[in-house]
Design an enzyme around this catalytic site. Structure first.
Site, mmCIF file in Angstrom:
data_model
loop_
_atom_site.group_PDB
_atom_site.id
_atom_site.type_symbol
_atom_site.label_atom_id
_atom_site.label_comp_id
_atom_site.label_asym_id
_atom_site.label_seq_id
_atom_site.Cartn_x
_atom_site.Cartn_y
_atom_site.Cartn_z
ATOM 1 N N ASP A 293 0.835 -1.194 0.000
ATOM 2 C CA ASP A 293 0.000 0.000 0.000
ATOM 3 C C ASP A 293 0.875 1.252 0.000
ATOM 4 O O ASP A 293 1.937 1.281 0.633
ATOM 5 C CB ASP A 293 -0.911 -0.026 1.233
ATOM 6 C CG ASP A 293 -2.015 1.015 1.167
ATOM 7 O OD1 ASP A 293 -2.554 1.243 0.074
ATOM 8 O OD2 ASP A 293 -2.325 1.596 2.221
ATOM 9 N N GLU A 340 1.004 -0.567 -5.123
ATOM 10 C CA GLU A 340 -0.138 0.362 -5.191
ATOM 11 C C GLU A 340 0.427 1.695 -5.675
ATOM 12 O O GLU A 340 0.972 2.475 -4.901
ATOM 13 C CB GLU A 340 -0.802 0.478 -3.819
ATOM 14 C CG GLU A 340 -2.101 1.279 -3.829
ATOM 15 C CD GLU A 340 -1.877 2.768 -3.661
ATOM 16 O OE1 GLU A 340 -2.021 3.514 -4.673
ATOM 17 O OE2 GLU A 340 -1.554 3.191 -2.542
ATOM 18 N N ASP A 394 -11.273 1.123 -1.220
ATOM 19 C CA ASP A 394 -11.468 2.565 -1.036
ATOM 20 C C ASP A 394 -12.376 3.187 -2.089
ATOM 21 O O ASP A 394 -12.696 4.384 -1.992
ATOM 22 C CB ASP A 394 -10.121 3.295 -1.064
ATOM 23 C CG ASP A 394 -9.375 3.197 0.260
ATOM 24 O OD1 ASP A 394 -10.026 2.979 1.294
ATOM 25 O OD2 ASP A 394 -8.141 3.336 0.251
#
Length: 496
Positions: A293, A340, A394
């Site tokens: 992430d 990411e 998200d």
């Protein structure tokens, strides 16, 4: 990931369960069966670490980067393992959404019955070996949890100095006086990792591989920061001095102040990234692939003085960059990472991704704007070493995006791209097929999109603190017809 495959993003908490939250029990095994019937290759999950109400039960703000979430321990599996009889399983909890609070209360009562049975059982040798093998993080985590309980849940930097600063005599005394409480924390970790290992083994028999998720930052009120304060920007009072966030943008004129303590990358480097290597090794034991992430944060990150109320006072700071991956690769047997790489990505970040072959992420809905012809998110511009997502935790669901977020211009672009108009009901299956037919090696589909659900099924709304992480699918939603439909697409587009 250098072959054509596809999978489903579905966090463990989103599985059906009568006990407040999805867990590692029967429904997790049924989901693996569904993946196999659907000819899928991957099951992607969110972080499996402990969650806390103060952090909105977010799996991205945990009290440990290593420990497992004891709420995911399955009561049914505990019964099957002989800790109590099936007729003594708790009464089912009402509701079709995750209820972390009730799930916690139910399991605490259950665990109080499990501990005596565990101590009388035949698991002692395996448990002792687990404690030895995981001692580097497990001992600190158990101490952290017990001390937190004994200080009314206060953050560790508000504890008496002897505990706050980890004076050896004080910790040794706690180890003796609260031995049973410490052991119970470790028993829960043993049960979690035993159940996870069994599930992962079963997935392997079905040729299903797990994709995990590694947050870049860790919470300040965590065992990691307490045990390794020298690796973070903290003051003499052990409060964070620099915290994480992102700069101001069109959508966030004040920027975002996330509040995690920032790493002292120089101190991490001086210790040869020992904590980071241990964290990555631990994660790669749990998963086959790992999504990193906020990958950009390894190269540059937004640094905000902890005293500042908004992110506007922040500035860009350099991260360890490519050297980090050069150093950790010496001690890792493989680097199966997904980067990411959403947002503004610097050239050195791209160069490192290409050098190590890390695939990036491409959510399809990002393509439909004025730069559709040239954007890297459009299907016709995708690269082979890429992971295409129809959505993430998200983002809104495809149907929710179409119904509540997409502008008229975006819908017009989508219709032009498809060569026809489509309805809200059709947007998910059409865009799933669009993803599956791309040249990208890997396609990941949130289960909400596979089920064609709207905004009510969204997992997380960034910037909000209530109503997130609570979506669950029903027990009857994974039908043979749905599996056959998904398997048909998988076979048609060569992802079988």
């Amino acid at each position: 990931m250098h072959f054509r495959g596809s999978g489903i993003l579905n966090h463990v908490t989103s599985l059906p369960s009568p006990y407040g939250t999805g867990d590692l029990g029967p429904e997790a095994y049924r989901f693996i069966d569904f993946l196999a019937e659907s000819r899928q290759t991957y099951w992607q999950v969110l972080p499996l670490n402990p969650v806390h109400g103060l952090f909105g039960f977010s799996p991205y703000s945990s009290s440990s980067a290593f420990a497992g979430n004891s709420l995911l321990i399955s009561p049914e599996r505990l019964a099957a393992e002989g800790f109590f009889q099936h007729r003594n399983l708790p009464d089912p909890l009402p509701g079709d959404q995750v209820d972390f609070t009730q799930a916690k209360h139910l399991r605490e009562k259950l665990f109080s019955r499990v501990f005596p049975a565990f101590r009388r059982g035949k698991n002692r040798l395996l448990f002792d070996r687990f404690c030895r093998e995981q001692a580097d993080w497990l001992d600190d985590y158990a101490l952290f949890r017990v001390l937190k309980q004994n200080h009314a849940g206060k953050p560790w930097h508000h504890w008496p100095r002897a505990f706050r600063d980890r004076h050896p005599d004080a910790l040794e005394k706690i180890g003796h006086s609260l031995h049973q409480e410490l052991e119970e924390i470790k028993i829960l970790q043993y049960l979690f990792f035993t159940q996870w290992s069994s599930l992962k083994h079963y997935a392997g028999t079905k040729q299903i591989r797990f994709i995990g998720d590694l947050p870049l930052y860790v919470a300040h009120d965590s065992a990691d920061v307490w045990a390794h304060p020298e690796l973070f920007y903290l003051g003499d009072d052990r409060k964070a001095s620099l915290v994480s966030g992102s700069p101001a943008g069109i959508l966030n004129p004040q920027g975002q102040r996330w509040g995690h303590p920032l790493y002292r990358w120089d101190a991490n480097r001086d210790r040869d990234y020992h904590w980071w290597t241990a964290r990555l090794n631990h994660s790669l034991f749990l998963y086959d692939w790992l999504r990193l992430d906020h990958f950009q944060g390894f190269f540059r990150y937004w640094s905000i003085p902890a005293s500042a109320k908004t992110a506007l006072a922040g500035q860009w700071m350099p991260g360890p960059g490519r050297e980090f991956f050069q150093r950790v690769s010496r001690r890792l047997t493989k680097l199966p990472f997904i980067a990411e790489d959403l947002g503004e990505i610097t050239p050195d970040t791209r160069e490192t991704m290409h050098a190590y072959g890390f695939p990036g992420m491409r959510p399809l809905t990002f393509a439909f704007n004025e730069s559709l012809a040239t954007t890297p998110f459009a299907c016709h511009n995708l690269e082979q070493n890429t992971v295409v997502y129809t959505g993430t935790h998200d983002l809104n669901t495809l149907r929710g995006w179409f119904e509540t977020e997409a502008s008229r211009k975006q819908k017009t672009l989508l219709f032009r791209y498809l060569g026809r108009k489509i309805t809200a009901e059709a947007v998910a299956p059409v865009m799933i097929q669009m993803a599956m037919m791309t040249v990208a090696d890997t396609v990941i589909l949130p289960l909400q999109d596979v089920l064609g659900l709207g905004a009510e099924a969204r997992m997380n709304r960034p910037g909000t603190h209530k109503g997130n992480w609570i979506w669950r699918h029903s027990g009857g939603s994974l039908t043979p017809q749905l599996a056959a439909r998904l398997a048909g697409w998988t076979e048609l587009y060569g992802r079988d």
